[in-house]
Design a protein around this motif. Structure first.
Motif, PDB file in Angstrom:
ATOM      1  N   TYR A   1      12.618  75.273 -19.618  1.00  0.00           N
ATOM      2  CA  TYR A   1      13.942  75.635 -21.355  1.00  0.00           C
ATOM      3  C   TYR A   1      13.425  77.516 -21.455  1.00  0.00           C
ATOM      4  O   TYR A   1      14.262  77.500 -22.339  1.00  0.00           O
ATOM      5  N   THR A   2      13.054  77.631 -20.633  1.00  0.00           N
ATOM      6  CA  THR A   2      12.966  79.535 -20.462  1.00  0.00           C
ATOM      7  C   THR A   2      14.184  79.810 -20.081  1.00  0.00           C
ATOM      8  O   THR A   2      15.444  79.400 -19.942  1.00  0.00           O
TER       9      THR A   2
ATOM     10  N   GLY B   1      13.436  80.432 -23.839  1.00  0.00           N
ATOM     11  CA  GLY B   1      14.714  80.130 -23.594  1.00  0.00           C
ATOM     12  C   GLY B   1      15.369  80.007 -25.149  1.00  0.00           C
ATOM     13  O   GLY B   1      15.303  80.663 -26.197  1.00  0.00           O
ATOM     14  N   GLU B   2      16.129  78.833 -25.886  1.00  0.00           N
ATOM     15  CA  GLU B   2      16.613  78.710 -26.713  1.00  0.00           C
ATOM     16  C   GLU B   2      16.231  78.378 -27.923  1.00  0.00           C
ATOM     17  O   GLU B   2      16.473  78.954 -29.108  1.00  0.00           O
TER      18      GLU B   2
ATOM     19  N   SER C   1       8.344  77.756 -32.850  1.00  0.00           N
ATOM     20  CA  SER C   1       9.820  78.116 -32.544  1.00  0.00           C
ATOM     21  C   SER C   1      10.542  78.789 -32.922  1.00  0.00           C
ATOM     22  O   SER C   1       9.958  78.394 -34.442  1.00  0.00           O
ATOM     23  N   GLU C   2      11.369  78.910 -32.477  1.00  0.00           N
ATOM     24  CA  GLU C   2      12.494  80.057 -33.277  1.00  0.00           C
ATOM     25  C   GLU C   2      13.426  80.430 -32.864  1.00  0.00           C
ATOM     26  O   GLU C   2      13.307  80.374 -31.821  1.00  0.00           O
TER      27      GLU C   2
ATOM     28  N   SER D   1       9.874  79.096 -27.373  1.00  0.00           N
ATOM     29  CA  SER D   1       9.161  78.662 -27.604  1.00  0.00           C
ATOM     30  C   SER D   1       7.370  78.695 -27.360  1.00  0.00           C
ATOM     31  O   SER D   1       7.325  79.341 -26.329  1.00  0.00           O
ATOM     32  N   THR D   2       7.315  78.620 -28.463  1.00  0.00           N
ATOM     33  CA  THR D   2       5.282  78.577 -27.689  1.00  0.00           C
ATOM     34  C   THR D   2       4.789  77.836 -27.885  1.00  0.00           C
ATOM     35  O   THR D   2       4.402  76.834 -28.952  1.00  0.00           O
ATOM     36  N   PHE D   3       4.179  76.719 -26.603  1.00  0.00           N
ATOM     37  CA  PHE D   3       3.206  75.604 -26.621  1.00  0.00           C
ATOM     38  C   PHE D   3       2.140  76.215 -26.471  1.00  0.00           C
ATOM     39  O   PHE D   3       1.540  77.083 -26.040  1.00  0.00           O
ATOM     40  N   TRP D   4       0.632  75.673 -27.485  1.00  0.00           N
ATOM     41  CA  TRP D   4      -0.310  75.926 -27.450  1.00  0.00           C
ATOM     42  C   TRP D   4      -2.175  74.816 -27.431  1.00  0.00           C
ATOM     43  O   TRP D   4      -1.244  73.564 -28.112  1.00  0.00           O
TER      44      TRP D   4
END
Length: 496
Positions: A397-398, A423-424, A474-475, A480-483
């Motif tokens: 999804y990048t 990504g989106e 995410s925005e 998005s950032t998964f952590w």
């Protein structure tokens, strides 16, 4: 037929109605019991209290110039006779005969009785109360001729209550005698019972009406909820539970409405899951079947390239099945983890190296930013799945720049690993749903470049087994950032 009805049980309306009626009859029974067994005693105690109160009022005002008027008022108010004697001189100072038939004043041997009462009162700090029946006067050692004329016709149970009080002032000692008749209660009791019977009948009618209204008011919302629940049981997830009635029933309806929404979502996700799995299974199976038939029909086309396609699609199919089994085991709690000391930093580095071929062929750029090697207590195999699936998700999804950033941040005794794509992005209301199996933001199935579409669900369940904090931010339009976070058990100098 009878046993079938018993199995169904009784309605809540009947239970409420019968309980209210039972409560009514219990209350009426208590009232009738008190009336039958305690009325005489209560009446007797009331009379004793009246004569004591009368005696006390006269004693308090014995030297008042208006004492005669006070005595008359007390006699009328409390329905008593009163005598006040100067004990030193034996003179009767006041004598109020309010009662029509006062036994005390019909005894000729009056002085002997007064002396006995005086002795009793003196021995009891100046107060003496006694209840005597008419027959008691015959048993005294007084001459029966003391009665003037025949004894009046009265019920054998008729009694009198006497309060004797002695007081002394500076000049004299006084004796106050208060007499009240305890009338026979038979006629009064009969009248009260007749009145109580009418009151009970009216009370029963009112209770039946109130019980019916109350039972209907309480049971109707529950009956409506039951009807809606049966529709829900039939698979109608659009049904709504009416939130009316008492607060507990409203809360129940609200909870059922929420449950209904969740069931509807679960049903929808299940259908989507089946559709997605079917899609992912169909593609490799079609490829395997097509190439196998092609090579069967054209033996000359049995080449390493065609065989590799079959091997790759078989591996992809096997990966999907394994991921489904992993999700099932993790969610059922059947999956165990083998915790040991591992280098989280090295695990991520090794994973990034495996993507070097993808990076070079498809122009993906994966960078890992870290400043020291961090060790944690974890299951290395499962943690590798977490990292692998999060990187796969970022690749899928990048943005067009095909850049993925991995960052390791040390926060006191916790290390946070962040996987960032360009990504989106994901809308705020959809963020909590991304961890669901086969959840799709655009609702249009798109086969992932890597993985099976179950990656984030596997990540979630593995991190839960590790008691790890995790999340996503995410925005829209900015990626998005998964952590996730793990507790640090050791760390060493900077690795370059």
């Amino acid at each position: 037929m009878k046993s079938k009805g018993l199995r169904k049980g009784l309605s809540i309306k009947f239970h409420i109605f019968s309980t209210m009626l039972a409560l009514t009859f219990i209350m009426l029974g208590i009232i009738w019991a008190f009336q039958g067994f305690f009325m005489d005693s209560v009446f007797k105690l009331t009379k004793e209290s009246d004569v004591k109160r009368s005696s006390s009022l006269i004693a308090e005002n014995i030297n008042n110039s208006e004492v005669a008027t006070l005595i008359e008022k007390v006699c009328v108010e409390y329905d008593v006779c009163a005598s006040v004697l100067n004990w030193d001189t034996g003179v009767t100072l006041y004598d109020s005969h309010f009662l029509n038939d006062c036994i005390l004043h019909k005894i000729s041997d009056y002085d002997s009785l007064l002396r006995d009462w005086y002795d009793e009162a003196s021995a009891n700090e100046g107060e003496y109360t006694v209840v005597l029946s008419r027959d008691n006067f015959r048993d005294f050692n007084y001459d029966s001729s003391a009665y003037t004329g025949d004894v009046p016709e009265h019920d054998e149970s008729e009694s009198c209550v006497f309060s004797i009080r002695t007081i002394r002032d500076e000049s004299s000692e006084y004796m106050i005698i208060i007499n009240a008749a305890i009338e026979p209660m038979h006629a009064t009791t009969r009248a009260i019972r007749i009145l109580l019977l009418f009151v009970s009948l009216i009370f029963c009618v009112i209770s039946v009406i109130i019980s019916y209204i109350l039972s209907k008011r309480l049971s109707s919302p529950i009956e409506r909820i039951t009807k809606s629940a049966k529709e829900l049981q039939g698979g109608d997830y659009k049904v709504r539970f009416e939130e009316s009635g008492p607060i507990e029933i409203r809360e129940l309806a609200k909870t059922l409405n929420t449950t209904n929404v969740e069931l509807d979502n679960a049903d929808r996700l299940q259908k989507e899951l089946i559709a997605n799995i079917s899609h992912d299974l169909r593609t490799p199976l079609t490829m395997i079947s097509g190439y196998s038939e092609f090579m069967r029909d054209f033996p000359s086309e049995v080449s390493p390239e065609n065989m590799q396609v079959i091997i790759d699609e078989t591996a992809r199919l096997n990966s999907l099945v394994n991921d489904l089994l992993d999700v099932s085991k993790l969610q059922s709690g059947a999956q165990t983890i083998n915790m040991k000391r591992i280098s989280l930093t090295k695990t991520i580095l090794d994973t990034v190296k495996r993507y070097e071929k993808l990076t070079s062929h498809d122009n993906y750029e994966i960078t890992f930013d870290y400043k020291e090697e961090v060790f944690v207590q974890a299951d290395e195999t499962r943690l590798l799945q977490v990292v692998y699936n999060l990187i796969n998700n970022a690749i899928n999804y990048t943005g067009e720049d095909k850049r993925i950033f991995i960052r390791q941040d040390v926060l006191d005794d916790v290390v946070r690993i962040s996987i960032i794509d360009t990504g989106e992005g994901i809308s705020e209301e959809n963020l909590p749903l991304v961890w669901d199996r086969y959840y799709k933001i655009d609702k249009v199935h798109k086969r992932a470049v890597l993985g099976t579409g179950l990656g984030l669900s596997i990540v979630k369940n593995i991190l839960l087994l590790h008691h790890s904090r995790f999340g996503v931010s995410s925005e829209i339009g900015k990626g998005s950032t998964f952590w996730f976070e793990l507790k640090i058990i050791d760390r060493v100098s900077i690795i370059q």
